[in-house]
Design an enzyme around this catalytic site. Structure first.
Site: not given
Ligand code: T46
Length: 138
Positions: A53
């Site tokens: 993303h």
């Molecule tokens: C990025 C990469 C390096 C939250 O509730 N609070 C938070 O601060 C974050 C980061 C995530 N979440 C929840 C949202 C989703 O339901 O945790 C779940 C997994 O998040 P996501 O699929 O976005 O995780 P990654 O590892 O794909 O991405 C994250 C960050 O979202 C993103 O900004 O740059 O790590």
């Protein structure tokens, strides 16, 4: 300057000590924003990828607090891959960069310093929408 041109490795302070080393980070001092949020990725199974993303406004610094992983970046015009494997290196990501994290080593920890609180509305989770919005062809 394109978003990818603004990406850089920040050398963080390093206090070397026979008892073990220490690195610290102060917002607006060692990273170019006030730190509003910290999160970390850990226990990533071998072969898994994270990210996939871009962010409308969020800026972040990624640190391999332990182990190593690769960060593949794409601003719609160019693509670059960074290997993070030092706990005193921070990878600065400005807004509007598509990122994917891959090749996590066993036991690695990706520590992230973020300029904003969590807001799902800040995410581009669809690559074609991201590319269209920044004025490139999908
Ligand atoms: C990025 C990469 C390096 C939250 O509730 N609070 C938070 O601060 C974050 C980061 C995530 N979440 C929840 C949202 C989703 O339901 O945790 C779940 C997994 O998040 P996501 O699929 O976005 O995780 P990654 O590892 O794909 O991405 C994250 C960050 O979202 C993103 O900004 O740059 O790590």
């Amino acid at each position: 300057m394109s978003p990818l041109d603004q990406v850089r490795i920040i050398q963080l302070p390093r206090v070397q000590d026979p008892r073990g080393n220490l690195t610290f980070v102060e917002g607006e001092q060692h990273v170019p924003f006030d730190i509003k949020r910290v999160y970390y990725l850990y226990d990533v199974p071998g072969g898994e990828t994270r990210g996939g993303h871009a962010h409308r406004d969020l800026e972040q610094v990624l640190i391999a607090a332990s182990g190593s992983f690769e960060v593949v970046l794409d601003d719609g015009r160019a693509r670059r891959t960074f290997l993070l494997n030092r706990p005193y290196h921070g990878l600065y990501l400005p807004r509007l960069i598509w990122r994917e994290l891959e090749n996590f080593s066993s036991g690695s920890v990706c520590l992230v310093l973020a300029s904003l609180r969590y807001d799902e509305a800040d995410y581009y989770r669809d690559y074609d929408e991201f590319i269209r919005d920044i004025g490139c062809q999908p």
